[in-house]
Write a protein that holds these residues in place. Structure first.
Motif, short mmCIF file in Angstrom:
data_model
loop_
_atom_site.label_atom_id
_atom_site.label_comp_id
_atom_site.label_asym_id
_atom_site.label_seq_id
_atom_site.Cartn_x
_atom_site.Cartn_y
_atom_site.Cartn_z
N LYS A 222 -0.72 7.63 4.90
CA LYS A 222 -0.09 7.36 3.59
C LYS A 222 1.28 6.72 3.77
N GLU A 223 1.99 7.13 4.82
CA GLU A 223 3.31 6.52 5.07
C GLU A 223 3.17 5.04 5.42
N ILE A 224 2.15 4.71 6.21
CA ILE A 224 1.94 3.28 6.53
C ILE A 224 1.57 2.52 5.26
N MET A 225 0.72 3.13 4.41
CA MET A 225 0.34 2.46 3.15
C MET A 225 1.59 2.13 2.34
N ALA A 226 2.50 3.09 2.27
CA ALA A 226 3.73 2.88 1.48
C ALA A 226 4.54 1.73 2.06
N VAL A 227 4.65 1.67 3.39
CA VAL A 227 5.42 0.58 4.02
C VAL A 227 4.71 -0.75 3.75
N ALA A 228 3.38 -0.77 3.86
CA ALA A 228 2.63 -2.02 3.62
C ALA A 228 2.90 -2.53 2.21
N LEU A 229 2.86 -1.64 1.23
CA LEU A 229 3.09 -2.07 -0.16
C LEU A 229 4.54 -2.52 -0.35
N GLU A 230 5.47 -1.79 0.25
CA GLU A 230 6.89 -2.18 0.16
C GLU A 230 7.12 -3.58 0.74
N LYS A 231 6.38 -3.87 1.82
CA LYS A 231 6.55 -5.17 2.49
C LYS A 231 5.75 -6.28 1.82
N GLY A 232 5.05 -5.93 0.73
CA GLY A 232 4.30 -6.95 -0.01
C GLY A 232 2.97 -7.30 0.62
N HIS A 234 -0.32 -6.73 0.17
CA HIS A 234 -1.34 -6.13 -0.70
C HIS A 234 -2.45 -7.10 -1.06
N ASP A 235 -2.67 -8.10 -0.20
CA ASP A 235 -3.77 -9.02 -0.45
C ASP A 235 -5.05 -8.49 0.21
N ASN A 236 -5.44 -7.29 -0.19
CA ASN A 236 -6.69 -6.71 0.34
C ASN A 236 -7.20 -5.70 -0.68
N VAL A 237 -8.49 -5.37 -0.56
CA VAL A 237 -9.14 -4.54 -1.58
C VAL A 237 -8.46 -3.17 -1.70
N GLY A 238 -8.15 -2.55 -0.56
CA GLY A 238 -7.58 -1.20 -0.58
C GLY A 238 -6.25 -1.15 -1.31
N ALA A 239 -5.37 -2.10 -0.99
CA ALA A 239 -4.05 -2.10 -1.62
C ALA A 239 -4.17 -2.41 -3.11
N ASN A 258 -13.43 0.58 -15.83
CA ASN A 258 -14.00 -0.77 -15.92
C ASN A 258 -13.11 -1.77 -15.20
N LYS A 259 -11.80 -1.57 -15.34
CA LYS A 259 -10.86 -2.53 -14.76
C LYS A 259 -10.71 -2.33 -13.25
N LEU A 260 -10.77 -1.07 -12.83
CA LEU A 260 -10.46 -0.74 -11.43
C LEU A 260 -11.27 -1.56 -10.41
N PRO A 261 -12.63 -1.61 -10.53
CA PRO A 261 -13.37 -2.36 -9.50
C PRO A 261 -13.03 -3.85 -9.51
N VAL A 262 -12.82 -4.41 -10.71
CA VAL A 262 -12.54 -5.85 -10.80
C VAL A 262 -11.17 -6.15 -10.20
N GLU A 263 -10.18 -5.34 -10.58
CA GLU A 263 -8.83 -5.57 -10.02
C GLU A 263 -8.80 -5.32 -8.52
N SER A 264 -9.59 -4.34 -8.06
CA SER A 264 -9.63 -4.05 -6.62
C SER A 264 -10.21 -5.23 -5.84
N MET A 265 -11.27 -5.79 -6.34
CA MET A 265 -11.90 -6.94 -5.67
C MET A 265 -11.00 -8.17 -5.72
N GLY A 266 -10.28 -8.32 -6.84
CA GLY A 266 -9.46 -9.52 -7.03
C GLY A 266 -10.18 -10.47 -7.97
N PHE A 267 -9.45 -10.98 -8.97
CA PHE A 267 -10.08 -11.82 -10.01
C PHE A 267 -10.71 -13.08 -9.45
#
Ligand code: SF4
Ligand code: SF4
Ligand code: FES
Length: 312
Positions: A222-232, A234-239, A258-267
């Motif tokens: 979770k700490e790595i996830m937070a650093v990844a998001l802080e560093k921008g 987030h061009d992946n499904v998980g983020a 309804n929105k979650l899977p679409v936003e996760s995949m990317g428009f």
């Protein structure tokens, strides 16, 4: 007196593993490892397992006791007896070599994949590279890992996906992502955000339950996830999934399914979106599709207030 039901395996003699039972009168204060040693010395010298320190320091005696990975030298045998029996098996997610000894090659390969050494910001100083106590605290817990493999053994994702780096390697990665002296934080979180990295963890926290030290890999992930998001990064499904989840709850107090899977995949991820179609159709047939109009919960203001506090 307890029955030690031990999974035996010797490919030179028999292709299939089998269980063998040993009776042993557990002396007060004995650890599971003490009992394994006594059984080996008194009853069957061919019983194979690893051990060294007997003090929960070297990490070599990890085995499954009653179905869960643990250090045999850290568990009082009396406390582990269930229905007069203690079941001992090799660690999971690794190939057994003989009896309770497994092949750690994939474990070490994955540790190596996360570049497990400091890539410093500057040329070597005259003395040591210094850190403040606060900076050291960021890597203190993960520094306690003894590479026992207990987390790796019981990780649910590794059971189905060999490509997953696994909890120990990801905890080791945090050791350097969180290190104030390292120069490659961005490169590291980019690599760790790829398939098989941090976003493939299912948050089951089994690795925290199994870890004998404060390393507790899921918290490090979770700490790595937070650093990844802080560093921008987030061009992946998980983020995107995490961001969509948070935004939905922040906005309406509940998850917009309804929105979650679409936003996760990317428009603009047409291939990914098409992959969702069969799931959507199955949901439709089973009448599991959430309401099209997503409504805010009552008292959504309270949720927003919590988010504001968190932001502060
Ligand atoms: S929390 Fe993640 S890394 Fe830990 S056991 Fe579960 S899936 Fe594996
Ligand atoms: S993180 Fe914990 S369970 Fe995993 S290898 Fe290190 S000490 Fe063992
Ligand atoms: S023998 Fe070293 S950790 Fe158990």
């Amino acid at each position: 007196m307890a029955t030690f039901k031990i999974k035996r395996y010797n490919p030179e003699k028999q292709a299939e593993p089998y269980y063998e039972e040993f009776q042993y009168d557990i002396p007060a204060g004995s650890t599971v490892l003490d009992c394994m040693n006594e059984i080996k010395w008194q009853q069957d010298g061919s019983l194979t397992f690893r051990m060294s320190c007997r003090s929960a320091i070297c990490g070599s005696c990890a085995v499954k006791v009653n179905g869960h990975a643990t250090l045999a030298c850290q568990k009082q045998a009396e406390n582990m007896v269930k229905n007069d029996t203690i079941v001992l098996e090799p660690l999971g997610n690794m190939k057994p070599l003989k009896d309770l000894a497994v092949d750690f090659t994939p474990f070490w390969d994955k540790i190596n994949k996360v570049t497990p050494y400091l890539q410093p910001r500057s040329a070597p100083p005259e003395k040591e590279r210094r850190q403040s106590p606060a900076e050291f605290k960021m890597i203190d817990d993960t520094s306690t890992c003894i590479m026992c493999g207990s987390c790796y053994s019981d990780c649910n994702v590794l059971e189905v996906d060999d490509n997953f780096l696994g909890p120990a390697a990801l905890a080791k990665a945090q050791r350097f992502v969180g290190d104030s002296r390292d120069s490659k934080t961005l490169e590291r979180v980019k690599q760790l955000s790829e398939y098989g990295g941090i976003w493939d963890c299912t948050h089951c926290a089994e690795c925290v339950e199994r870890c004998p030290k404060p390393a507790e890999p899921f918290y490090r992930i979770k700490e790595i996830m937070a650093v990844a998001l802080e560093k921008g990064v987030h061009d992946n499904v998980g983020a995107r999934h995490a961001i969509s989840f948070v935004n939905s709850v922040k906005h309406s107090g509940s998850l917009n399914e309804n929105k979650l899977p679409v936003e996760s995949m990317g428009f603009f991820n047409i291939k990914g979106l098409l992959e969702l179609v069969p799931v959507g159709l199955r949901m439709l047939l089973k009448r599991k599709v959430p309401p099209i109009l997503h409504k805010s919960i009552e008292n959504v203001q309270d949720v927003r207030r919590i988010f504001r506090k968190l932001n502060q």
